[in-house]
Design a protein around this motif. Structure first.
Motif, PDB file in Angstrom:
ATOM      1  N   ALA A  70       0.639  -1.220  -0.020  1.00 32.18           N
ATOM      2  CA  ALA A  70       0.068   0.050   0.016  1.00 32.18           C
ATOM      3  C   ALA A  70       0.841   1.335  -0.125  1.00 32.18           C
ATOM      4  O   ALA A  70       0.629   2.325  -0.673  1.00 32.18           O
ATOM      5  N   ARG A  71       1.993   1.273   0.747  1.00 32.66           N
ATOM      6  CA  ARG A  71       2.752   2.300   0.901  1.00 32.66           C
ATOM      7  C   ARG A  71       3.636   2.830  -0.360  1.00 32.66           C
ATOM      8  O   ARG A  71       3.546   3.834  -0.945  1.00 32.66           O
ATOM      9  N   THR A  73       3.304   1.416  -3.500  1.00 31.42           N
ATOM     10  CA  THR A  73       2.749   1.617  -4.683  1.00 31.42           C
ATOM     11  C   THR A  73       1.994   2.724  -4.765  1.00 31.42           C
ATOM     12  O   THR A  73       1.807   3.601  -6.040  1.00 31.42           O
ATOM     13  N   LYS A  74       1.618   3.319  -3.500  1.00 33.48           N
ATOM     14  CA  LYS A  74       0.999   4.849  -3.554  1.00 33.48           C
ATOM     15  C   LYS A  74       1.997   5.742  -4.035  1.00 33.48           C
ATOM     16  O   LYS A  74       1.866   6.879  -4.751  1.00 33.48           O
ATOM     17  N   ILE A  75       3.327   5.526  -3.611  1.00 34.39           N
ATOM     18  CA  ILE A  75       4.550   6.577  -4.191  1.00 34.39           C
ATOM     19  C   ILE A  75       4.780   6.175  -5.459  1.00 34.39           C
ATOM     20  O   ILE A  75       4.779   7.357  -6.217  1.00 34.39           O
ATOM     21  N   LEU A  76       4.887   5.195  -6.085  1.00 34.08           N
ATOM     22  CA  LEU A  76       4.919   4.829  -7.537  1.00 34.08           C
ATOM     23  C   LEU A  76       3.942   5.317  -8.347  1.00 34.08           C
ATOM     24  O   LEU A  76       4.255   6.089  -9.292  1.00 34.08           O
ATOM     25  N   ALA A  77       2.703   5.476  -7.804  1.00 33.85           N
ATOM     26  CA  ALA A  77       1.465   5.975  -8.685  1.00 33.85           C
ATOM     27  C   ALA A  77       1.625   7.316  -9.005  1.00 33.85           C
ATOM     28  O   ALA A  77       1.199   7.841  -9.707  1.00 33.85           O
ATOM     29  N   GLY A  78       2.335   8.002  -8.022  1.00 33.30           N
ATOM     30  CA  GLY A  78       2.438   9.443  -8.292  1.00 33.30           C
ATOM     31  C   GLY A  78       3.969  10.066  -8.855  1.00 33.30           C
ATOM     32  O   GLY A  78       4.073  11.187  -9.047  1.00 33.30           O
ATOM     33  N   LYS A  79       4.446   9.028  -9.332  1.00 40.43           N
ATOM     34  CA  LYS A  79       5.684   9.329 -10.245  1.00 40.43           C
ATOM     35  C   LYS A  79       5.527   9.325 -11.500  1.00 40.43           C
ATOM     36  O   LYS A  79       4.673   8.295 -12.112  1.00 40.43           O
ATOM     37  N   GLU A  96       0.510   0.601  -9.736  1.00 39.36           N
ATOM     38  CA  GLU A  96      -0.516   0.424  -8.573  1.00 39.36           C
ATOM     39  C   GLU A  96      -0.801  -1.030  -8.589  1.00 39.36           C
ATOM     40  O   GLU A  96      -1.325  -1.448  -7.288  1.00 39.36           O
ATOM     41  N   ASP A  97      -0.416  -2.244  -9.461  1.00 38.65           N
ATOM     42  CA  ASP A  97      -0.461  -3.237  -9.398  1.00 38.65           C
ATOM     43  C   ASP A  97       0.512  -4.183  -8.614  1.00 38.65           C
ATOM     44  O   ASP A  97       0.063  -5.341  -8.406  1.00 38.65           O
ATOM     45  N   LEU A  98       1.650  -3.629  -8.753  1.00 36.28           N
ATOM     46  CA  LEU A  98       2.683  -4.224  -7.972  1.00 36.28           C
ATOM     47  C   LEU A  98       2.284  -4.845  -6.620  1.00 36.28           C
ATOM     48  O   LEU A  98       1.691  -4.425  -5.977  1.00 36.28           O
ATOM     49  N   VAL A  99       3.113  -5.991  -6.079  1.00 41.32           N
ATOM     50  CA  VAL A  99       2.959  -6.529  -4.813  1.00 41.32           C
ATOM     51  C   VAL A  99       4.618  -6.487  -4.286  1.00 41.32           C
ATOM     52  O   VAL A  99       5.312  -7.240  -4.644  1.00 41.32           O
TER      53      VAL A  99
END
Length: 173
Positions: A70-71, A73-79, A96-99
């Protein structure tokens, strides 16, 4: 698909803790069975004081697959990360799909790209700051084996990792 051959080789290279780890929990995010087998032997913890492996329901938000995912992918989604996005797009995935199944002391991330059957999910290693990445068509166990045996290396990780005789330190709640 069992990770038994890779896991056996990893155990020979880096012995697991003498005390058995706590039972593996099912979390909000499903994980490949190879990772469940890895956690059943090692538990959640850290290889060579650098590369940590995560599990579900471990009581530490920084080592929990769901919380870490959650932490990060939220960061990556904004990059912007155009190169990483292009690579993920080739798999039919988005950041956002990554695990997230692991991380390093340098804040690098290890993710599964969850496309297809979980046993075939590739791993993407993402450098802190999202400056570089590497995709490996390997399970978490396979990635650890390759890194710790020096079969695979990346400039993302420091030159002095791993040690000649890798060690594992389990997380203790």
């Amino acid at each position: 698909m069992s990770a038994a051959p890779e896991l056996s080789r990893l155990i020979a290279l880096c012995p697991p803790p003498a005390a058995p780890p706590p039972p593996v929990e099912q979390g909000r995010i499903p994980v490949p069975s190879a990772h469940t087998e890895l956690l059943a032997v090692y538990g959640v913890g850290c290889f060579d004081d650098f590369l940590s492996i995560y599990g579900n329901g471990v009581g530490n938000t920084y080592l929990d697959i769901s919380d870490g995912t959650a932490r990060s992918t939220k960061i990556l989604a904004g990059k912007a990360i155009p190169e990483l996005r292009a690579q993920l797009d080739a798999f039919g995935a988005r950041p956002e799909d990554l695990v997230q199944w692991g991380g390093t002391s340098n804040a690098d991330w290890l993710f599964w790209i969850p496309v297809g059957e979980p046993e075939t999910w590739p791993t993407v290693v993402v450098e802190a700051g999202q400056l570089a990445f590497a995709v490996l068509h390997r399970s978490s166990t396979g990635v650890l084996l390759d890194v710790l045996s020096r079969t695979w290396s990346t400039p993302i990780f420091p030159d002095d990792f791993p040690d000649d005789f890798p060690a594992f330190e389990p997380y203790r709640a």
